[in-house]
Design a protein around this motif. Structure first.
Motif, PDB file in Angstrom:
ATOM      1  N   GLU A 199      -2.583   6.320  -0.030  1.00 18.73           N
ATOM      2  CA  GLU A 199      -3.519   5.534  -0.824  1.00 18.73           C
ATOM      3  C   GLU A 199      -4.639   4.983   0.070  1.00 18.73           C
ATOM      4  O   GLU A 199      -4.438   4.707   1.242  1.00 18.73           O
ATOM      5  CB  GLU A 199      -2.758   4.362  -1.453  1.00 18.73           C
ATOM      6  CG  GLU A 199      -3.573   3.564  -2.444  1.00 18.73           C
ATOM      7  CD  GLU A 199      -2.755   2.436  -3.070  1.00 18.73           C
ATOM      8  OE1 GLU A 199      -3.005   2.120  -4.227  1.00 18.73           O
ATOM      9  OE2 GLU A 199      -1.871   1.879  -2.395  1.00 18.73           O
ATOM     10  N   THR A 200      -5.821   4.831  -0.522  1.00 17.31           N
ATOM     11  CA  THR A 200      -6.893   4.125   0.177  1.00 17.31           C
ATOM     12  C   THR A 200      -7.017   2.741  -0.435  1.00 17.31           C
ATOM     13  O   THR A 200      -7.365   2.602  -1.604  1.00 17.31           O
ATOM     14  CB  THR A 200      -8.236   4.862   0.048  1.00 17.31           C
ATOM     15  OG1 THR A 200      -8.065   6.200   0.491  1.00 17.31           O
ATOM     16  CG2 THR A 200      -9.296   4.181   0.887  1.00 17.31           C
ATOM     17  N   PHE A 201      -6.672   1.749   0.372  1.00 14.10           N
ATOM     18  CA  PHE A 201      -6.612   0.377  -0.108  1.00 14.10           C
ATOM     19  C   PHE A 201      -7.772  -0.381   0.525  1.00 14.10           C
ATOM     20  O   PHE A 201      -7.876  -0.470   1.750  1.00 14.10           O
ATOM     21  CB  PHE A 201      -5.278  -0.232   0.310  1.00 14.10           C
ATOM     22  CG  PHE A 201      -5.013  -1.591  -0.259  1.00 14.10           C
ATOM     23  CD1 PHE A 201      -4.522  -1.736  -1.547  1.00 14.10           C
ATOM     24  CD2 PHE A 201      -5.233  -2.736   0.503  1.00 14.10           C
ATOM     25  CE1 PHE A 201      -4.253  -2.997  -2.070  1.00 14.10           C
ATOM     26  CE2 PHE A 201      -4.969  -3.993  -0.010  1.00 14.10           C
ATOM     27  CZ  PHE A 201      -4.481  -4.125  -1.299  1.00 14.10           C
TER      28      PHE A 201
ATOM     29  N   THR B 218      -2.712   7.096   4.846  1.00 16.67           N
ATOM     30  CA  THR B 218      -2.748   5.789   4.214  1.00 16.67           C
ATOM     31  C   THR B 218      -3.872   5.012   4.900  1.00 16.67           C
ATOM     32  O   THR B 218      -3.848   4.835   6.107  1.00 16.67           O
ATOM     33  CB  THR B 218      -1.407   5.062   4.416  1.00 16.67           C
ATOM     34  OG1 THR B 218      -0.379   5.914   3.938  1.00 16.67           O
ATOM     35  CG2 THR B 218      -1.393   3.744   3.675  1.00 16.67           C
TER      36      THR B 218
ATOM     37  N   THR C 118      -7.242  -1.534  -9.547  1.00 17.98           N
ATOM     38  CA  THR C 118      -8.134  -0.396  -9.403  1.00 17.98           C
ATOM     39  C   THR C 118      -9.554  -0.888  -9.679  1.00 17.98           C
ATOM     40  O   THR C 118      -9.732  -1.922 -10.324  1.00 17.98           O
ATOM     41  CB  THR C 118      -7.788   0.707 -10.415  1.00 17.98           C
ATOM     42  OG1 THR C 118      -7.960   0.169 -11.729  1.00 17.98           O
ATOM     43  CG2 THR C 118      -6.359   1.180 -10.259  1.00 17.98           C
TER      44      THR C 118
ATOM     45  N   VAL D 108       0.859  -1.175   0.000  1.00 19.15           N
ATOM     46  CA  VAL D 108       0.000   0.000   0.000  1.00 19.15           C
ATOM     47  C   VAL D 108       0.896   1.225   0.000  1.00 19.15           C
ATOM     48  O   VAL D 108       1.824   1.319   0.798  1.00 19.15           O
ATOM     49  CB  VAL D 108      -0.919   0.024   1.239  1.00 19.15           C
ATOM     50  CG1 VAL D 108      -1.868   1.210   1.170  1.00 19.15           C
ATOM     51  CG2 VAL D 108      -1.703  -1.268   1.349  1.00 19.15           C
TER      52      VAL D 108
ATOM     53  N   ILE E  35      -6.332   1.604   5.149  1.00 18.73           N
ATOM     54  CA  ILE E  35      -6.683   0.236   4.768  1.00 18.73           C
ATOM     55  C   ILE E  35      -8.088  -0.004   5.294  1.00 18.73           C
ATOM     56  O   ILE E  35      -8.337   0.112   6.494  1.00 18.73           O
ATOM     57  CB  ILE E  35      -5.665  -0.777   5.320  1.00 18.73           C
ATOM     58  CG1 ILE E  35      -4.306  -0.433   4.704  1.00 18.73           C
ATOM     59  CG2 ILE E  35      -6.080  -2.199   4.968  1.00 18.73           C
ATOM     60  CD1 ILE E  35      -3.178  -1.291   5.180  1.00 18.73           C
TER      61      ILE E  35
ATOM     62  N   GLY F  69     -12.206   3.119  -2.638  1.00 15.14           N
ATOM     63  CA  GLY F  69     -10.858   2.609  -2.850  1.00 15.14           C
ATOM     64  C   GLY F  69     -10.126   3.178  -4.046  1.00 15.14           C
ATOM     65  O   GLY F  69     -10.702   3.309  -5.121  1.00 15.14           O
ATOM     66  N   ASP F  70      -8.846   3.523  -3.844  1.00 14.25           N
ATOM     67  CA  ASP F  70      -7.974   3.776  -4.988  1.00 14.25           C
ATOM     68  C   ASP F  70      -7.645   2.441  -5.634  1.00 14.25           C
ATOM     69  O   ASP F  70      -7.626   2.306  -6.842  1.00 14.25           O
ATOM     70  CB  ASP F  70      -6.676   4.451  -4.542  1.00 14.25           C
ATOM     71  CG  ASP F  70      -6.935   5.830  -3.962  1.00 14.25           C
ATOM     72  OD1 ASP F  70      -7.841   6.509  -4.483  1.00 14.25           O
ATOM     73  OD2 ASP F  70      -6.271   6.212  -2.993  1.00 14.25           O
ATOM     74  N   ARG F  71      -7.378   1.461  -4.772  1.00 15.68           N
ATOM     75  CA  ARG F  71      -7.216   0.103  -5.256  1.00 15.68           C
ATOM     76  C   ARG F  71      -8.015  -0.837  -4.369  1.00 15.68           C
ATOM     77  O   ARG F  71      -8.233  -0.548  -3.192  1.00 15.68           O
ATOM     78  CB  ARG F  71      -5.732  -0.310  -5.245  1.00 15.68           C
ATOM     79  CG  ARG F  71      -4.970   0.267  -6.455  1.00 15.68           C
ATOM     80  CD  ARG F  71      -3.597  -0.321  -6.576  1.00 15.68           C
ATOM     81  NE  ARG F  71      -2.869  -0.201  -5.326  1.00 15.68           N
ATOM     82  CZ  ARG F  71      -2.047  -1.150  -4.860  1.00 15.68           C
ATOM     83  NH1 ARG F  71      -1.865  -2.259  -5.521  1.00 15.68           N
ATOM     84  NH2 ARG F  71      -1.409  -0.960  -3.718  1.00 15.68           N
TER      85      ARG F  71
ATOM     86  N   ILE G 206      -6.006  -8.046  -7.145  1.00 15.03           N
ATOM     87  CA  ILE G 206      -5.780  -6.692  -6.644  1.00 15.03           C
ATOM     88  C   ILE G 206      -5.732  -5.753  -7.831  1.00 15.03           C
ATOM     89  O   ILE G 206      -5.058  -6.041  -8.826  1.00 15.03           O
ATOM     90  CB  ILE G 206      -4.441  -6.584  -5.877  1.00 15.03           C
ATOM     91  CG1 ILE G 206      -4.430  -7.561  -4.702  1.00 15.03           C
ATOM     92  CG2 ILE G 206      -4.209  -5.170  -5.383  1.00 15.03           C
ATOM     93  CD1 ILE G 206      -3.138  -7.539  -3.899  1.00 15.03           C
TER      94      ILE G 206
END
Ligand SMILES: Nc1ncnc2c1ncn2[C@@H]1O[C@H](COP(=O)(O)OP(=O)(O)OP(=O)(O)O)[C@@H](O)[C@H]1O
Ligand SMILES: [Mg+2]
Lengths: 390, 288
Positions: free
Chosen positions: A55-57, A217, A248, A51, A219, A232-234, A246
């Protein structure tokens, strides 16, 4: 961007003696067979991912797929059986007790599904908890807590008891408590699942809003696809303790890697996920304002289209011309500039498909996708928007 | 038909279990006599001071304090009832006896809490310890309370101290049990939340587990106090002065009037202590 959290071949097996079980999985026994034979539950098996900072995972998966087990490994509420977890290059799996405490106090904060608030304390004392644990002086932590409470919309509720708050407000307190510590990484285990749909939507937007300012960051765990794709970004999809895919949101919708994921995204509303940039074409047929009408006719003819966008040298969009107008222009000796029409729609690349729909139904021209300088990035043919209605 | 000899347990395998216990207690007494003497001295010092204090406080002040406590913990009506009951005990001429009883009860309760709450806490940390302590508590509660008098007598002699010892043993189980129960019932997510912020064990205990368990612990304190009071009559058999002794004397002399007054005084005391401590416990429950 730098990698903030890196998980390497993580495995978690629940039970008194996990090592022999590890061998069994490697020999290809399934989760159920292992449970029946050894009484051990495989929570997570051989999961790796990274991650990036800011980022927003999102981790998604059916109930029992190991999402909570995984996120709880990240702050060592669950002790991993095997594998490594790096946060800023420190392998936290091997941390001594004292260092673990410090890590939890300074870098990580968690938001819980059922809030996990301290019911014997009032709102502000809950928000202060993490700061109190770190030994921050009373006045300073009150100031911090007050600021955070304002930012999550709980001004004026400081002295209420937790029991007096609605679910949505309680989770705001949960979020505020986590943010008060100013952690690098925010762990959220189904934070909005216990809320009713309306409040849930509101909280999702609130989180997006906060995230756009703070750039933490994150999760985030959910079993709701729409929530996953919105936030989510991913997105990572888990099944039976393992990672299925996993990517986008667009990648996952465009290329689901298994029937499990297809099943998952079946009832997702594509028009809320896909954006103009995902469905536009790079446009090869263009006319410059300097070209004459005859060139325009040639281009339309060779591409089999009855209208064409007109741009200047910097590719900035000037208008559109139709084949009918161009033929008249040739007869009357006019230039392209005289017959430019402006009755087409433009959209920026981040526009969602659902917002493109009304445009597509209202025009007979393709939609132009432009950036903030009016530069033409691509076009969207009406069929690719309207076919979504079927 | 079974042979007749099968009806009786063979006398040849009779073991003197009681004798072993007797020997053990005697062994304790001869080898660790000084330890028990020291304990006696500490408890006695504590008791004498409490009793002296209770006897020193003017009777009207005691009634006033009970009035305020009753009012705070419950309501005005209760406050009025409690202070009237105390006044009635005074009219029986049993005020000093009541204070002696109260001194034994208070001392036993304080010792019970000092030992019981930490033990209850430690029990939650180790399932093995829990498995050891639990049956002991069961035994302590099912054993007839008279039984404690014998070792108490041997170890501490006659008087107040063995009474406190026997009362403490009899009264301590509820506070241990309920402390442990209270801590175990703290929701898991709350404990994990506290841990996830990097709380130490001590911070977890003092900032989360104990405050959350407080209403349950208060219920345990209430029960412990009531059991201590119930033990008072019995402990008067080994020479503890007070209301219990009065009842005992009344029984021996078949003095109905004296027995009635002393018995009623114990009941009044029980009502007052129970209602006030329950009221306090309820206050904690609400603010949770
Ligand atoms: N403490 C535990 N002891 C034993 N087994 C456990 C424990 N925690 C989780 N498990 C098991 O591990 C597996 C994964 O559970 P987990 O809670 O991670 O699933 P999840 O994806 O979070 O599900 P949900 O959506 O229901 O929260 C399940 O089979 C569960 O029964
Ligand atoms: Mg879960």
């Amino acid at each position: 961007m730098t990698v903030k959290v890196k998980v390497e071949r993580l495995t978690k097996i629940f039970g008194p003696n996990p090592q022999p079980v590890l061998e069994k999985i490697k020999d290809g026994f399934t989760k159920n067979e292992i449970l029946e034979e050894t009484g051990h539950t495989v929570g997570v098996y051989d999961v790796s991912f990274e991650v990036k900072e800011g980022e927003t995972f999102v981790i998604m998966g059916l109930s029992g797929s190991g999402k909570s087990t995984l996120i709880r490994c990240l702050n060592l509420l669950n002790k991993p059986t095997e594998g490594n977890i790096f946060i800023d290059d420190t392998n936290i799996v091997k941390l001594a007790k004292k260092d673990l405490k410090q890590l939890r106090q300074q870098k990580l904060a968690m938001v819980f599904q059922h809030f996990g608030l301290l019911t014997h304390r009032n709102v502000i004392k809950n928000v202060e908890y993490g700061l109190e644990i770190r030994g921050i002086p009373t006045e300073e932590r009150q100031n911090i807590a007050n600021k955070i409470l304002v930012s999550v919309g709980l001004e004026g509720w400081e002295n209420k008891l937790i029991g007096e708050l609605s679910g949505g407000m309680q989770q705001r307190v949960g979020l505020a408590r986590a943010l008060a510590n100013d952690p690098d990484v925010l762990l959220m285990d189904e934070p909005f699942s216990a809320l009713d749909p309306l409040i849930r939507r509101e909280m999702q937007y609130e989180l997006l809003d906060i995230q756009s300012k703070l750039k933490k960051t994150i999760i985030f765990i959910t079993h709701d696809v729409n929530e996953a794709f919105k936030i989510g970004d991913r997105v990572a999809v888990m099944k039976d303790g393992m990672m299925e895919q996993i990517g986008t949101p667009e990648e996952i919708i465009a290329k689901p890697q298994s029937t499990y994921i297809e099943e998952f995204i079946k009832d997702i509303d594509r028009s809320k996920v896909l954006q103009a940039k995902n469905i536009m074409f790079k446009c090869s047929a263009l006319v410059s304002v300097k070209d004459g009408p005859r060139v325009a006719v040639k281009i339309m003819e060779s591409n089999g289209i009855s209208s064409v966008f007109v741009v200047d040298e910097q590719l900035r969009l000037q208008g559109i011309v139709t084949i009918d107008d161009t033929i008249i222009a040739i007869k009357e000796n006019k230039g392209i500039a005289d017959i430019l029409r402006q009755d087409y729609y433009t959209a920026d690349p981040e526009t969602y498909m659902q917002d493109l729909l009304p445009m597509a139904t209202n025009t007979k021209f393709p939609l132009a996708v432009t950036d903030e300088n009016n530069k033409l990035l691509g076009i969207i043919v009406r069929v690719s928007v309207l076919s979504g209605l079927v | 038909m079974l042979p007749k000899t099968m009806n009786d347990f063979p006398e040849s395998i009779k073991l003197n279990w009681g004798l072993y216990v007797d020997n053990f207690i005697k062994w304790l007494n001869t080898n660790y006599g000084e330890v028990f003497d020291a304990i006696t001295a500490v408890i006695l010092w504590f008791m004498v001071n409490i009793e002296a204090f209770l006897q020193w406080v003017p009777w009207w002040l005691v009634i006033a304090i009970i009035f305020v406590l009753g009012w705070r913990a419950r309501n005005l009506v209760s406050a009025f009832v409690f202070s009237s009951l105390l006044f009635v005990v005074g009219t029986f001429g049993l005020w000093d006896h009541m204070m002696s009883t109260l001194a034994i009860v208070l001392t036993s309760v304080v010792i019970s809490l000092l030992i019981g709450i930490p033990v209850g806490i430690i029990m939650t940390y180790s399932t093995r310890l829990d498995a050891v302590i639990r049956p002991i508590l069961d035994a302590m509660q099912t054993m007839p309370s008279f039984v404690y008098l014998i070792p108490a007598l041997i170890l501490f002699g006659l008087g107040k101290v063995p009474a406190v010892f026997a009362t403490t043993i009899y009264a301590i189980p509820p506070v241990i049990r309920l402390t442990s129960l209270g801590i175990r019932s703290v929701p898991g997510e709350m404990v994990e939340a506290a841990q996830s912020f990097g709380s130490s064990r001590w911070q977890l205990l003092t900032k989360v587990q104990l405050p959350q368990a407080l209403p349950t612990i208060m219920a345990g304190i209430n029960q412990t106090t009531m059991m201590a009071l119930a033990m008072v009559v019995i402990s008067s058999m080994i020479g503890a002065k007070g209301l219990g002794m009065e009842v005992l004397i009344a029984i021996n002399r078949i003095d109905i009037a004296r027995g009635f007054e002393a018995g009623l005084s114990i009941v009044f005391l029980a009502i007052i202590i129970d209602r006030i401590s329950q009221g306090v416990a309820n206050k904690y429950e609400i603010s949770k």
